[in-house]
Design an enzyme around this catalytic site. Sequence first.
Site, mmCIF file in Angstrom:
data_model
loop_
_atom_site.group_PDB
_atom_site.id
_atom_site.type_symbol
_atom_site.label_atom_id
_atom_site.label_comp_id
_atom_site.label_asym_id
_atom_site.label_seq_id
_atom_site.Cartn_x
_atom_site.Cartn_y
_atom_site.Cartn_z
ATOM 1 N N ARG A 24 0.858 -1.194 0.000
ATOM 2 C CA ARG A 24 0.000 0.000 0.000
ATOM 3 C C ARG A 24 0.894 1.243 0.000
ATOM 4 O O ARG A 24 0.927 2.017 0.945
ATOM 5 C CB ARG A 24 -0.921 0.007 1.215
ATOM 6 C CG ARG A 24 -1.879 -1.155 1.371
ATOM 7 C CD ARG A 24 -2.649 -1.592 0.189
ATOM 8 N NE ARG A 24 -3.977 -1.034 -0.011
ATOM 9 C CZ ARG A 24 -5.086 -1.407 0.607
ATOM 10 N NH1 ARG A 24 -5.053 -2.312 1.541
ATOM 11 N NH2 ARG A 24 -6.241 -0.868 0.300
ATOM 12 N N GLN B 223 -0.305 2.807 -5.879
ATOM 13 C CA GLN B 223 -1.692 3.249 -5.737
ATOM 14 C C GLN B 223 -2.536 3.025 -7.003
ATOM 15 O O GLN B 223 -3.685 2.615 -6.911
ATOM 16 C CB GLN B 223 -1.724 4.733 -5.385
ATOM 17 C CG GLN B 223 -2.476 4.997 -4.115
ATOM 18 C CD GLN B 223 -2.218 6.370 -3.536
ATOM 19 O OE1 GLN B 223 -1.474 7.176 -4.089
ATOM 20 N NE2 GLN B 223 -2.831 6.650 -2.417
ATOM 21 N N ASP C 233 -3.823 -0.516 -7.188
ATOM 22 C CA ASP C 233 -4.317 -1.034 -5.908
ATOM 23 C C ASP C 233 -5.759 -1.536 -6.069
ATOM 24 O O ASP C 233 -6.724 -0.788 -5.928
ATOM 25 C CB ASP C 233 -4.229 0.088 -4.858
ATOM 26 C CG ASP C 233 -4.639 -0.365 -3.471
ATOM 27 O OD1 ASP C 233 -5.229 -1.448 -3.349
ATOM 28 O OD2 ASP C 233 -4.370 0.379 -2.523
ATOM 29 N N SER D 9 -8.164 -1.268 -3.003
ATOM 30 C CA SER D 9 -8.799 0.040 -2.835
ATOM 31 C C SER D 9 -9.884 0.268 -3.883
ATOM 32 O O SER D 9 -10.981 0.724 -3.553
ATOM 33 C CB SER D 9 -7.761 1.159 -2.930
ATOM 34 O OG SER D 9 -6.922 1.110 -1.813
ATOM 35 N N TYR E 135 -2.380 -1.674 7.718
ATOM 36 C CA TYR E 135 -3.414 -2.649 8.071
ATOM 37 C C TYR E 135 -3.526 -2.780 9.577
ATOM 38 O O TYR E 135 -2.570 -2.538 10.316
ATOM 39 C CB TYR E 135 -3.053 -4.029 7.502
ATOM 40 C CG TYR E 135 -3.109 -4.102 6.003
ATOM 41 C CD1 TYR E 135 -4.324 -4.056 5.333
ATOM 42 C CD2 TYR E 135 -1.952 -4.232 5.253
ATOM 43 C CE1 TYR E 135 -4.378 -4.131 3.954
ATOM 44 C CE2 TYR E 135 -1.995 -4.304 3.872
ATOM 45 C CZ TYR E 135 -3.209 -4.260 3.235
ATOM 46 O OH TYR E 135 -3.273 -4.334 1.870
HETATM 47 P P1 NAD Z 1 -9.036 -3.651 5.477
HETATM 48 O O1 NAD Z 1 -10.046 -3.989 4.445
HETATM 49 O O2 NAD Z 1 -7.885 -4.565 5.694
HETATM 50 O O3 NAD Z 1 -9.786 -3.464 6.887
HETATM 51 C C1 NAD Z 1 -10.886 -2.588 7.020
HETATM 52 C C2 NAD Z 1 -10.770 -1.779 8.279
HETATM 53 O O4 NAD Z 1 -11.110 -2.595 9.416
HETATM 54 C C3 NAD Z 1 -9.376 -1.214 8.583
HETATM 55 O O5 NAD Z 1 -9.467 0.189 8.674
HETATM 56 C C4 NAD Z 1 -9.014 -1.850 9.928
HETATM 57 O O6 NAD Z 1 -8.229 -0.997 10.733
HETATM 58 C C5 NAD Z 1 -10.392 -2.088 10.522
HETATM 59 N N1 NAD Z 1 -10.465 -3.037 11.656
HETATM 60 C C6 NAD Z 1 -9.805 -4.207 11.858
HETATM 61 N N2 NAD Z 1 -10.162 -4.740 13.053
HETATM 62 C C7 NAD Z 1 -11.090 -3.920 13.599
HETATM 63 C C8 NAD Z 1 -11.826 -3.918 14.813
HETATM 64 N N3 NAD Z 1 -11.688 -4.895 15.714
HETATM 65 N N4 NAD Z 1 -12.668 -2.883 15.056
HETATM 66 C C9 NAD Z 1 -12.809 -1.872 14.160
HETATM 67 N N5 NAD Z 1 -12.127 -1.810 12.991
HETATM 68 C C10 NAD Z 1 -11.275 -2.813 12.717
HETATM 69 O O7 NAD Z 1 -8.489 -2.177 5.236
HETATM 70 P P2 NAD Z 1 -8.242 -1.420 3.845
HETATM 71 O O8 NAD Z 1 -9.459 -0.727 3.425
HETATM 72 O O9 NAD Z 1 -7.607 -2.360 2.893
HETATM 73 O O10 NAD Z 1 -7.212 -0.295 4.287
HETATM 74 C C11 NAD Z 1 -6.020 -0.686 4.938
HETATM 75 C C12 NAD Z 1 -5.075 0.473 5.055
HETATM 76 O O11 NAD Z 1 -4.433 0.760 3.854
HETATM 77 C C13 NAD Z 1 -5.682 1.761 5.514
HETATM 78 O O12 NAD Z 1 -4.791 2.324 6.451
HETATM 79 C C14 NAD Z 1 -5.694 2.607 4.288
HETATM 80 O O13 NAD Z 1 -5.674 3.982 4.583
HETATM 81 C C15 NAD Z 1 -4.419 2.157 3.659
HETATM 82 N N6 NAD Z 1 -4.333 2.451 2.256
HETATM 83 C C16 NAD Z 1 -3.194 3.011 1.768
HETATM 84 C C17 NAD Z 1 -3.058 3.276 0.431
HETATM 85 C C18 NAD Z 1 -1.813 3.896 -0.121
HETATM 86 O O14 NAD Z 1 -1.102 4.565 0.578
HETATM 87 N N7 NAD Z 1 -1.507 3.640 -1.349
HETATM 88 C C19 NAD Z 1 -4.083 2.957 -0.435
HETATM 89 C C20 NAD Z 1 -5.228 2.371 0.082
HETATM 90 C C21 NAD Z 1 -5.344 2.096 1.435
#
Ligand code: NAD
Length: 376
Positions: free
Chosen positions: A119, A124, A127, A130, A230
């Site tokens: 990530r 991006q 991705d 996302s 994550y």
């Molecule tokens: P994901 O689908 O893995 O998980 C969804 C959400 O569930 C996450 O925010 C996680 O913290 C939350 N979660 C896990 N256990 C939980 C609990 N017990 N109670 C409440 N919430 C809980 O997440 P995702 O959508 O794939 O995103 C993961 C990360 O990647 C995020 O930090 C996002 O900002 C980041 N991201 C970065 C980039 C980039 O920089 N290129 C792009 C996309 C996403």
Amino acid sequence: MQIGVPAESMAGETRVAVTPETAKKLTAQGHTVRVQSGAGVAASVTDAAYQAAGAEITDADGAFAADIVLKVRSPSDAEAARMKPGTVVIGMLNPFDAPGLQRLASAGLTSFALEAAPRTTRAQSMDVLSSQANIAGYKAVMIAADRYQRFFPMLMTAAGTVKAARVVILGVGVAGLQAIATAKRLGAVIEASDVRPSVKEQIESLGAKFIEVSYDTDEEKEAAVGVGGYAKPMPPSWLARQQVEVAKRVALADIVISTALIPGRAAPTLISEDMVKSMKAGSVIVDIAAGKGPDGIGGNCPLSEADKTVIKHGVTLVGETNLAALVAADASALYARNVLDFLKLVITKEGTLKIDLEDDIVAACRMTQDGQVTRT
Ligand code: NAD
């Protein structure tokens, strides 16, 4: 190079890995794009649209006989057997599906799972987690609004005032943020919970309220930072406090959208049966984690059932596991652009295949090569 685009065979998979837009770019680069007839139909793309973009329409054998095969889902046994050893397969191959990867390795395929891309800023544009989670978050709210027998916005009418719907979002990654934004556009009042305190600012910037849970020990603080963006599993002490806060909000909520996931592990249980019982009749839970809970059927709520909509204790639980496929045209358009961007990393300007393991994205996505599972 010859690039094949077979029709997806998995039940309910409506997306396609190449659209006319990306086919046009690939053919302009000198590649031959062979699309199986009908591959785009469920995503509102006709064979004629592919042909107009310079692609050839072929049968399944023609699509699988290419040098590079672009897929949405991991090839089945039968599909893997149709490809010649050395074929490059790119798709959402599920890096945590060990038997699936072994199947690709045994067929001699060189495969790349796009979900495994880091990530990072450079990754991006490819991705897929996302691009597809964004759609899932949107569609979850659309489905909730459809199932809910009341309005989302507050309305003042001659016949009286209608209260705004109260929405609780559990898990605020990409899907959760889009769910907040979509529910906000519809006029709901929203509260959201995540283990990562870094999302508080994002939640508030979208006009929702962050459900505060304190981090009391070093272990809790360290777990909350997560890894690579994550979540990590939180200590039971923190989860117990979170449950108390979430339970209060869920009891008042009309809609709950849950998206909480931890990569490679079962989805955490956040909505207990007692919490469902505490909800008003007619409330709706859309559990995006359905099928990923500890029993493989439920999700963040053990009462949800993968790929089913059920009513329990007067609450409608939606367990749709492939929400992005319900917005097939745009999901395909975004996915196909992700795939196109990844192809730039493995095809040289001269149009030949080059697997450069010095490239962190290529190395992270490579799952199998030369008969071996090479997942890092
Ligand atoms: P994901 O689908 O893995 O998980 C969804 C959400 O569930 C996450 O925010 C996680 O913290 C939350 N979660 C896990 N256990 C939980 C609990 N017990 N109670 C409440 N919430 C809980 O997440 P995702 O959508 O794939 O995103 C993961 C990360 O990647 C995020 O930090 C996002 O900002 C980041 N991201 C970065 C980039 C980039 O920089 N290129 C792009 C996309 C996403």
